[in-house]
Design a protein around this motif. Structure first.
Motif, PDB file in Angstrom:
ATOM      1  N   THR A  28       0.130   5.482   0.887  1.00 41.78           N
ATOM      2  CA  THR A  28      -0.862   6.410   1.421  1.00 41.78           C
ATOM      3  C   THR A  28      -0.296   7.826   1.402  1.00 41.78           C
ATOM      4  O   THR A  28       0.818   8.063   1.879  1.00 41.78           O
ATOM      5  CB  THR A  28      -1.253   6.039   2.865  1.00 41.78           C
ATOM      6  OG1 THR A  28      -1.699   4.675   2.898  1.00 41.78           O
ATOM      7  CG2 THR A  28      -2.356   6.942   3.377  1.00 41.78           C
ATOM      8  N   ARG A  75      -1.142  11.716   2.646  1.00 43.11           N
ATOM      9  CA  ARG A  75      -1.982  12.543   3.505  1.00 43.11           C
ATOM     10  C   ARG A  75      -1.601  14.007   3.333  1.00 43.11           C
ATOM     11  O   ARG A  75      -0.425  14.363   3.325  1.00 43.11           O
ATOM     12  CB  ARG A  75      -1.839  12.142   4.967  1.00 43.11           C
ATOM     13  CG  ARG A  75      -2.562  13.069   5.941  1.00 43.11           C
ATOM     14  CD  ARG A  75      -2.377  12.667   7.391  1.00 43.11           C
ATOM     15  NE  ARG A  75      -3.081  11.427   7.709  1.00 43.11           N
ATOM     16  CZ  ARG A  75      -3.373  11.042   8.956  1.00 43.11           C
ATOM     17  NH1 ARG A  75      -3.030  11.807   9.981  1.00 43.11           N
ATOM     18  NH2 ARG A  75      -3.999   9.909   9.167  1.00 43.11           N
ATOM     19  N   GLU A  98      -6.888  11.982   2.931  1.00 41.11           N
ATOM     20  CA  GLU A  98      -5.956  10.877   2.744  1.00 41.11           C
ATOM     21  C   GLU A  98      -6.447   9.992   1.613  1.00 41.11           C
ATOM     22  O   GLU A  98      -7.639   9.659   1.545  1.00 41.11           O
ATOM     23  CB  GLU A  98      -5.875  10.080   4.052  1.00 41.11           C
ATOM     24  CG  GLU A  98      -4.729   9.112   4.171  1.00 41.11           C
ATOM     25  CD  GLU A  98      -4.663   8.518   5.567  1.00 41.11           C
ATOM     26  OE1 GLU A  98      -3.763   8.893   6.344  1.00 41.11           O
ATOM     27  OE2 GLU A  98      -5.533   7.684   5.895  1.00 41.11           O
ATOM     28  N   THR A 131       0.832  -1.203   0.000  1.00 46.46           N
ATOM     29  CA  THR A 131       0.000   0.000   0.000  1.00 46.46           C
ATOM     30  C   THR A 131       0.869   1.257   0.000  1.00 46.46           C
ATOM     31  O   THR A 131       1.990   1.246   0.507  1.00 46.46           O
ATOM     32  CB  THR A 131      -0.951   0.051   1.216  1.00 46.46           C
ATOM     33  OG1 THR A 131      -0.166   0.051   2.420  1.00 46.46           O
ATOM     34  CG2 THR A 131      -1.908  -1.119   1.219  1.00 46.46           C
ATOM     35  N   GLU A 151      -5.423   6.298  -0.553  1.00 50.69           N
ATOM     36  CA  GLU A 151      -4.657   5.061  -0.410  1.00 50.69           C
ATOM     37  C   GLU A 151      -4.822   4.213  -1.660  1.00 50.69           C
ATOM     38  O   GLU A 151      -5.926   4.097  -2.211  1.00 50.69           O
ATOM     39  CB  GLU A 151      -5.139   4.285   0.808  1.00 50.69           C
ATOM     40  CG  GLU A 151      -4.472   2.940   1.004  1.00 50.69           C
ATOM     41  CD  GLU A 151      -5.081   2.152   2.152  1.00 50.69           C
ATOM     42  OE1 GLU A 151      -4.724   0.960   2.314  1.00 50.69           O
ATOM     43  OE2 GLU A 151      -5.927   2.713   2.884  1.00 50.69           O
TER      44      GLU A 151
END
Length: 408
Positions: free
Chosen positions: A208, A210, A224, A206, A226
């Motif tokens: 991510t 933010r 956020e 993954t 993902e």
């Protein structure tokens, strides 16, 4: 004759009063006189805790067929905190062992060790690295639990992440990459044979991103996004399904930093995993996450946590489910050597592709009485109930625990 040397060699008079401090101030008492003092090992402060006790339970393995038992429980926990001038590191771990004294046969062990490293780089740039290992047997109440086994398969997980955080004025940016690999042992059947679980082995990757804006030092709203990919070691499982999937998610939330009074964050959004096999529907639903701590007064801490997890499966024709978990905890220092704690839990499991669902409610209350700084007595009572609209899943488990805790 009295010389200067002979005066220095004279013994002190034990009857003399001790001279007080020059400033006359009282010594400040310790904030927590029963906290673990810890041991210094190199540049780390190591704090181990060992707990041994007995549990009387109405349902030893928390399943629809569970029976009563008395279990011996041993738990070892530790923290190791760095004492560096710059940057910081934290290592935590636990191991728990359960064995039957009487009643239903239980013999299992689980544990986890995890390390965190925070490094301050130049130009308001920070790096955060994590690495962990966990070994936990499959729960008898899991949707993937195998019936008629003497030992559920052992799930082992190796996970790690690396994140970069950057502050630009009031803007806050964070980019995190994570990897988690799950691999399963064989299930041992009651007839002496084993069933391989290798088709459940998978790796989740993954990334991510933010972005937040600091309205004030106490409030920082953020968004956020993902993206990820879950890859199974076997491209096609034993039932002929391609289980690998693509993961997408988006959330909006708020970070709180009000010192000791209130801190943490919460967010809501949407999470989706689309499976490669077109015969299987995507696992999708709302995403709710929280990690908050509130201290209304000194000695009292209220905590709220919430998690949203996608649970995969290799059951033929099924995609998996989404599990929502929430915990409300409370801790109160009644006296310096007496601490009370409680917890309320709610879990909701929503099965994809059907109207199936599980509801799990739990409640717990306990006390810890410290005899001195190194040893104390601890007790707790717990109840848990699972209600499902699927057959053969309902259960109720009640238990009472009494043990001795030692720390250093």
């Amino acid at each position: 004759a009295v010389t200067i040397d002979s005066v220095d060699k004279q013994k002190l008079d034990p009857g003399q009063e001790r001279t007080g401090s020059i400033d006359g101030q009282k010594v400040k008492p310790e904030e927590d006189p029963f906290a673990a003092p810890g041991m210094r090992i190199g540049t780390f402060v190591f704090r181990p805790t060992l707990e041994q006790g007995f549990t009387a339970t109405s349902n030893a393995d928390s399943s629809s067929t569970g029976k009563s038992a008395v279990l011996s429980e041993t738990a070892l926990r530790f923290t190791a905190t760095s004492d560096w001038r710059e940057n910081s590191a934290l290592i935590t771990g636990y191991g728990q062992f359960r064995n039957t004294v009487s009643g239903q046969k239980i013999n299992d062990a689980q544990g986890r060790i995890e390390g965190h490293l925070n490094v301050d780089l130049d130009n308001e740039l920070r790096a955060i690295a994590k690495l962990g290992y966990e070994a936990v047997p499959e729960s008898a109440s899991s949707p993937d639990a195998i019936a008629g086994v003497t030992q559920q398969p052992l799930r082992q997980t190796v996970d790690g992440s690396l994140g970069l955080e950057k502050d630009v004025g009031k803007m806050r940016y964070a980019l995190t990459g994570a990897v988690s690999h799950d691999f399963y042992g064989d299930a041992e059947l009651s007839n002496g044979t084993t069933v391989s679980q290798k088709d459940r082995d998978s790796t989740l990757y993954t990334a991510t991103l933010r972005t937040g804006y600091q309205i004030s030092p106490a409030l920082t709203p953020f968004t956020e996004v993902e993206a990820g990919r879950r890859i199974y070691d076997l491209r096609v499982d034993t039932d002929g399904f391609e289980r690998s999937s693509t993961r997408l998610g988006a959330r909006a939330g708020l970070e709180l930093d009000m010192g000791e009074k209130l801190s943490g964050e919460f967010s809501v959004g949407w999470l989706r995993e689309a499976i490669d096999d077109s015969r299987l529907p995507a696992v999708a639903g709302p995403s709710i996450n929280a990690d908050l701590k509130w201290s209304p007064e000194r000695g009292t801490i209220i905590g709220l946590t919430g998690k949203t997890n996608v649970e995969t499966t290799t059951t033929a024709g099924e995609s998996g489910d989404i599990l929502y978990s929430g915990r409300l905890t409370g801790e109160r220092q009644i006296r310096a050597n007496l601490t009370a704690n409680s917890a309320l839990g709610l879990d909701w499991r929503d099965y994809t592709g059907s109207d199936g669902h599980d509801l799990i409610l739990s409640a717990e209350a306990g006390l810890t009485w410290w005899l001195n700084r190194y040893a104390g007595l601890t007790t707790r009572v717990r109840t848990e109930k699972l209600t499902s609209n699927l057959p053969g899943r309902d259960y109720t488990a009640n238990s009472v625990y009494l043990g001795l805790k030692v720390q250093r």
